[in-house]
Design an enzyme around this catalytic site. Sequence first.
Site, short mmCIF file in Angstrom:
data_model
loop_
_atom_site.label_atom_id
_atom_site.label_comp_id
_atom_site.label_asym_id
_atom_site.label_seq_id
_atom_site.Cartn_x
_atom_site.Cartn_y
_atom_site.Cartn_z
CB SER A 106 -17.96 -24.94 4.11
OG SER A 106 -17.09 -24.86 5.20
N PRO A 115 -23.55 -25.44 1.63
CG PRO A 115 -24.78 -24.75 -0.24
CD PRO A 115 -23.67 -25.66 0.17
NE ARG A 138 -7.41 13.53 19.37
CZ ARG A 138 -7.93 14.45 18.59
NH1 ARG A 138 -7.22 14.96 17.59
NH2 ARG A 138 -9.15 14.88 18.80
CD GLU A 145 -8.39 -22.92 8.31
OE1 GLU A 145 -7.70 -23.63 9.04
OE2 GLU A 145 -7.98 -22.36 7.27
C1 LIG Z 1 -14.81 -15.64 4.44
C2 LIG Z 1 -14.98 -17.11 4.65
C3 LIG Z 1 -14.01 -17.99 4.15
C4 LIG Z 1 -14.19 -19.37 4.31
N1 LIG Z 1 -13.28 -20.23 3.73
C5 LIG Z 1 -13.57 -21.57 3.69
C6 LIG Z 1 -12.76 -22.47 2.91
O1 LIG Z 1 -11.77 -22.08 2.27
N2 LIG Z 1 -13.13 -23.76 2.86
C7 LIG Z 1 -14.20 -24.25 3.52
O2 LIG Z 1 -14.46 -25.45 3.43
N3 LIG Z 1 -14.97 -23.43 4.29
C8 LIG Z 1 -14.69 -22.10 4.38
N4 LIG Z 1 -15.48 -21.25 5.12
C9 LIG Z 1 -16.62 -21.79 5.84
C10 LIG Z 1 -16.46 -21.75 7.35
O3 LIG Z 1 -15.52 -22.68 7.76
C11 LIG Z 1 -17.85 -21.98 7.96
O4 LIG Z 1 -18.61 -20.80 7.71
C12 LIG Z 1 -17.80 -22.26 9.43
O5 LIG Z 1 -17.22 -23.53 9.66
C13 LIG Z 1 -19.19 -22.23 10.08
O6 LIG Z 1 -20.12 -22.96 9.34
P1 LIG Z 1 -21.53 -22.28 8.97
O7 LIG Z 1 -21.25 -20.97 8.36
O8 LIG Z 1 -22.31 -23.27 8.19
O9 LIG Z 1 -22.22 -22.03 10.35
P2 LIG Z 1 -23.09 -23.13 11.27
O10 LIG Z 1 -22.34 -24.38 11.27
O11 LIG Z 1 -24.46 -23.14 10.66
O12 LIG Z 1 -23.07 -22.41 12.63
C14 LIG Z 1 -23.98 -21.37 13.01
C15 LIG Z 1 -23.74 -21.06 14.48
O13 LIG Z 1 -24.06 -22.23 15.28
C16 LIG Z 1 -22.95 -22.57 16.10
N5 LIG Z 1 -22.83 -24.02 16.24
C17 LIG Z 1 -22.94 -24.98 15.29
N6 LIG Z 1 -22.72 -26.19 15.81
C18 LIG Z 1 -22.45 -26.02 17.13
C19 LIG Z 1 -22.15 -26.89 18.21
N7 LIG Z 1 -22.04 -28.22 18.05
N8 LIG Z 1 -21.97 -26.37 19.44
C20 LIG Z 1 -22.07 -25.02 19.63
N9 LIG Z 1 -22.36 -24.14 18.65
C21 LIG Z 1 -22.53 -24.63 17.41
C22 LIG Z 1 -21.74 -22.01 15.35
O14 LIG Z 1 -20.63 -21.82 16.22
C23 LIG Z 1 -22.30 -20.71 14.80
O15 LIG Z 1 -22.24 -19.72 15.79
C24 LIG Z 1 -15.30 -19.87 5.02
C25 LIG Z 1 -16.24 -18.97 5.55
C26 LIG Z 1 -16.11 -17.62 5.34
C27 LIG Z 1 -17.18 -16.70 5.86
#
Ligand SMILES: Cc1cc2nc3c(=O)[nH]c(=O)nc-3n(C[C@H](O)[C@H](O)[C@H](O)COP(=O)(O)OP(=O)(O)OC[C@H]3O[C@@H](n4cnc5c(N)ncnc54)[C@H](O)[C@@H]3O)c2cc1C
Length: 380
Positions: free
Chosen positions: A126, A128, A268, A363
């Site tokens: 992942s 930003p 409870r 994931e």
């Molecule tokens: C505590 C934590 C630990 C993590 N650990 C890791 C790690 O070890 N390694 C790593 O690489 N990443 C890690 N991540 C990242 C995580 O995998 C991502 O946050 C996740 O894949 C979502 O990406 P995003 O946050 O950019 O959200 P976005 O991709 O921006 O998504 C935002 C929203 O839009 C929706 N959306 C996006 N595309 C679609 C689509 N095609 N169809 C329908 N809905 C969609 C999503 O479901 C979500 O609801 C971690 C995240 C957190 C919070």
Amino acid sequence: MDFNFTEEQTAIRDTARDFAENEIAPTSVERDKNAEFPYDIIKKLGESGFMGMMVSPDWGGPGFDTISYVLAMEEISKVDASVGVIMSVNNSLVCFGIEKWGTDEQKEKFLKPLASGQKLGCFCLSEPEAGSDATHQRTEAVKDGDYYILNGIKNWITNGTTADVYFLHAQTDKSKGYKGISTFLIEKGTPGIELGVKEDKLGIRSSDTCSIGLNNVKVHKNQILGDEGLGFRIAMETLNGGRIGIASQALGIAQASLEAAVKYSKQRKAFDAPIASLQAIQFKLSDMATLVDSARYLTLNAAWKKDQKQPYHKEAAMAKLYASKAAVQNALEAIQIHGGYGYVREYLVERYLRDAKITEIYEGTTEIQKVVISREILKD
Ligand SMILES: Cc1cc2nc3c(=O)[nH]c(=O)nc-3n(C[C@H](O)[C@H](O)[C@H](O)COP(=O)(O)OP(=O)(O)OC[C@H]3O[C@@H](n4cnc5c(N)ncnc54)[C@H](O)[C@@H]3O)c2cc1C
């Protein structure tokens, strides 16, 4: 169909349960409160073979099957989902990927210490601006003779500040899109790696999550895993197995919520009788138990298919989709059954809800699991 576990699988489950109750439970509340990483616990888990469970004995692991991994992950996560995710990333993402695509030299150097718990790995996909859509990697690796120079930022990396090995994806050829992504194995301390501050999270607070900056990080070409350009496939295949791990983590939280709700409802009293005698509460418990069993069968089915070397990516997505929903739903109901006591830290159920929510996000979010499943069922 045989729903019985083997003697070995049962023994692994029981060992994991004992370990969770005796070694993890005593410190879990404090670690959650203070967002403290469980260094000693992870070291002991490694010494007991739980950090590289499916790695072959040739490379320092015990060579257990995926079913055993699910059973152990459920037991550990039932007591502490933070420990569960640390274990899951090392096992099903990092160790799996290196064992499958690594050269003997890479396995000797990276896999052996990761599988035996001497080192810890993290999985860096992942960014930003690249989460669900991991095809658009902004981190670039530019070739310079026998080396690559990496620049970019990885975001939300579990085990980020603690890991010794970064399983990291970067764009080696922009013109090829996702087919120009490659996976690198990078060691902690490599000049140019800049660790961000630990994220202050809602749940799984004892796990460590941070961003990782890469500022002219120079790595040798022999640190590429598989071939150049294979990175996206490696990421997707490792995440398929990873989803079985996260489904098991979610299953542990769902089971813990059920057990807490059953126990509390028998203790409870309201209107002169235990609340467990009320049909409204009984129906909630029935729904919770059904969610747990359904999530367990889906997760074990995905694990079994993986062990049988059958395609399992749809099953893994279904397991993660369903088990994460079960975890959130059961944690919510456990709080409801605890009434006001469920809303405060004195009981564990409020943590179950905070921990459960992330299983619907990382994931691959719930929505992305549905994309994976529907793509599979709609294909000709
Ligand atoms: C505590 C934590 C630990 C993590 N650990 C890791 C790690 O070890 N390694 C790593 O690489 N990443 C890690 N991540 C990242 C995580 O995998 C991502 O946050 C996740 O894949 C979502 O990406 P995003 O946050 O950019 O959200 P976005 O991709 O921006 O998504 C935002 C929203 O839009 C929706 N959306 C996006 N595309 C679609 C689509 N095609 N169809 C329908 N809905 C969609 C999503 O479901 C979500 O609801 C971690 C995240 C957190 C919070």
